[in-house]
Design an enzyme around this catalytic site. Structure first.
Site, PDB file in Angstrom:
ATOM      1  N   GLY A  10       0.874  -1.180   0.000  1.00 36.78           N
ATOM      2  CA  GLY A  10       0.000   0.000   0.000  1.00 36.78           C
ATOM      3  C   GLY A  10       0.902   1.218   0.000  1.00 36.78           C
ATOM      4  N   ALA A  11       0.846   1.980  -1.094  1.00 31.85           N
ATOM      5  CA  ALA A  11       1.729   3.155  -1.208  1.00 31.85           C
ATOM      6  C   ALA A  11       0.892   4.430  -1.203  1.00 31.85           C
ATOM      7  CB  ALA A  11       2.570   3.049  -2.485  1.00 31.85           C
ATOM      8  N   ASN A  13      -1.325   7.263   1.507  1.00 29.39           N
ATOM      9  CA  ASN A  13      -0.892   8.266   2.481  1.00 29.39           C
ATOM     10  C   ASN A  13      -0.044   7.669   3.601  1.00 29.39           C
ATOM     11  OD1 ASN A  13      -1.966  10.551   1.323  1.00 29.39           O
ATOM     12  ND2 ASN A  13      -3.929  10.364   2.375  1.00 29.39           N
ATOM     13  N   GLY A  15       1.358   4.583   3.594  1.00 29.07           N
ATOM     14  CA  GLY A  15       2.518   3.885   3.005  1.00 29.07           C
ATOM     15  C   GLY A  15       3.655   4.843   2.684  1.00 29.07           C
ATOM     16  N   ARG A  89     -15.167   2.535  10.771  1.00 32.17           N
ATOM     17  CA  ARG A  89     -14.128   1.638  10.245  1.00 32.17           C
ATOM     18  C   ARG A  89     -14.764   0.346   9.727  1.00 32.17           C
ATOM     19  NH1 ARG A  89     -11.807   3.767  15.042  1.00 32.17           N
ATOM     20  NH2 ARG A  89      -9.968   5.064  14.627  1.00 32.17           N
ATOM     21  N   ASN A  96     -12.042  -4.177   2.037  1.00 33.65           N
ATOM     22  CA  ASN A  96     -10.698  -4.445   2.542  1.00 33.65           C
ATOM     23  C   ASN A  96     -10.435  -5.922   2.816  1.00 33.65           C
ATOM     24  OD1 ASN A  96     -10.064  -1.816   2.179  1.00 33.65           O
ATOM     25  ND2 ASN A  96     -10.081  -1.223   4.339  1.00 33.65           N
ATOM     26  N   THR A 120      -4.428  -1.735   8.067  1.00 34.43           N
ATOM     27  CA  THR A 120      -5.698  -1.592   7.347  1.00 34.43           C
ATOM     28  C   THR A 120      -6.898  -1.822   8.277  1.00 34.43           C
ATOM     29  OG1 THR A 120      -4.636  -2.329   5.315  1.00 34.43           O
ATOM     30  CG2 THR A 120      -7.044  -2.483   5.388  1.00 34.43           C
ATOM     31  N   ARG A 152      -2.841   9.202  20.985  1.00 35.70           N
ATOM     32  CA  ARG A 152      -3.920  10.210  20.999  1.00 35.70           C
ATOM     33  C   ARG A 152      -4.303  10.534  22.447  1.00 35.70           C
ATOM     34  NH1 ARG A 152      -6.827   7.438  15.761  1.00 35.70           N
ATOM     35  NH2 ARG A 152      -5.745   8.754  14.245  1.00 35.70           N
ATOM     36  N   HIS A 176      -9.968  -1.631  17.915  1.00 36.42           N
ATOM     37  CA  HIS A 176      -9.671  -0.293  17.390  1.00 36.42           C
ATOM     38  C   HIS A 176     -10.950   0.285  16.800  1.00 36.42           C
ATOM     39  CE1 HIS A 176      -7.301   2.909  15.768  1.00 36.42           C
ATOM     40  NE2 HIS A 176      -7.460   2.559  14.513  1.00 36.42           N
TER      41      HIS A 176
END
Ligand code: APR
Length: 320
Positions: A10-11, A13, A15, A89, A96, A120, A152, A176
């Protein structure tokens, strides 16, 4: 000794940001993989040209061929689609899951000895599916969520107490998602538990409760602001911290999505727990004592993850 090899699947944001941080830290040579032709190659070229300016020495290449990830020591997976405003998500599950199948098969065929970090979303279900599709040992496949969620939580607490972020230590358990469990009882400022700081009058229970709620929705807050995608700087920094713990055998205790078999009364799924990360991957799950409220919250979170696994099995029969 040969240089380490980091493959980034995955290239996009995250990646691209992972590649930049890994190069700056000279963690090893970097291979950026993506299904889109040109994007990983273009980002690799652009990032390589940071080297002379920033003074790092790392070979960065882009590819659309899984054969190029062969021999990777660490693989970080961000392939897939991110959230748009209004999406949870879990809404990403169907798309995905298919991506995880392709990635898992690619890893199985070309880099079965790697330590794999999945980013992911929906994280706890995707890391489970990726492990199933890749067939790697459970301790070599892990999900990145808790490091980010804790970051966070720590950021908000440092702002509330007006102290340096260096002195704040927190952790977040569970899935998550909105049911994650920021554990106030074990969160400290230079060793002083947050509940004691409240007793000392440095904050109020209401403010801490609001920070817990903001932490749970921390990703959504950023999606709402960006409008076109989700957070990527802090997720990438968090993934790199986990990769370093493995590559340098640091034995760090980090909150990660790990495969649990009996710990915390949970069996056969991935969920956020504190774990020792070293050269063996997930070397040990640390079982801390939780108060009744945290235990109850963790159960709600585990139940939410279980529901997602049922949905995955409904979509792809090979997982059932
Ligand atoms: N194989 C490899 N790469 C893929 C595949 C696939 N089958 N399908 C999509 N991709 C690539 C896209 O081409 C894109 O370049 O994954 C990349 C995702 O990048 P972004 O859309 O920029 O998303 P990013 O912000 O990096 O987030 C990726 O991490 O935090 C999670 O929720 C987030 O699931 C999302 C993931």
């Amino acid at each position: 000794m040969a240089r380490k090899k980091i493959a980034l699947i995955g290239a996009g944001n995250i990646g691209g940001t992972l590649a930049h941080i890994a190069a700056q830290k000279e963690l090893g040579d970097i291979v950026l993989f993506d299904v889109v032709d040109g994007v990983p190659q273009g980002k690799a070229l652009d990032l390589s040209q940071c080297g002379p300016v920033e003074g790092f020495d790392a070979k960065i290449t882009g590819t659309n061929d899984y054969a190029d990830i062969a021999g990777a020591d660490v693989i970080i997976v961000t392939a897939g689609v991110p959230r748009k405003p209004g999406m949870s998500r879990d809404d990403l599950l169907g798309i995905n899951l298919k991506v995880m199948k392709a990635v898992g098969e690619g890893i199985k065929a070309h880099a079965p000895d790697a330590f794999v970090i999945c980013i992911t979303n929906p994280l706890d279900a995707m890391v489970w599916a990726l492990r199933e599709f890749s067939g790697l040992p459970h301790e070599k496949v892990v999900g990145m969520a808790g490091v980010l969620d804790s970051a966070r939580f720590s950021t908000f607490l440092a702002q509330e107490f007006g102290v340096s972020i260096r002195d704040v230590n927190t952790f977040v358990l569970g899935g998550h998602g909105d049911t994650m469990v920021p554990v106030v009882q074990y969160s400290t400022v230079n060793g002083i538990p947050v509940p004691d700081l409240v007793k000392m009058g440095l904050s109020t229970q209401e403010k801490i409760d609001a920070i817990v709620t903001r932490t749970r929705g921390g990703g959504g807050e950023i999606v709402g602001l960006l409008k076109t995608g989700s957070a990527f700087y802090a997720p990438a920094a968090s993934g790199i911290a986990m990769a370093e713990a493995y590559l340098n055998d640091q034995k760090r205790i980090l909150p990660v999505a790990a495969y649990v078999s009996g710990e915390y009364g949970v069996d056969g799924l991935y969920v956020g727990v504190p774990a020792v990360i070293g050269a063996g991957g997930v070397e040990k799950i640390v079982e801390i004592e939780l108060d009744e409220e945290a235990k109850g919250n963790l159960q709600v979170s585990v139940d939410a993850v279980k529901e997602l696994l049922v949905a995955c099995k409904g979509i792809d029969e090979s997982l059932a």
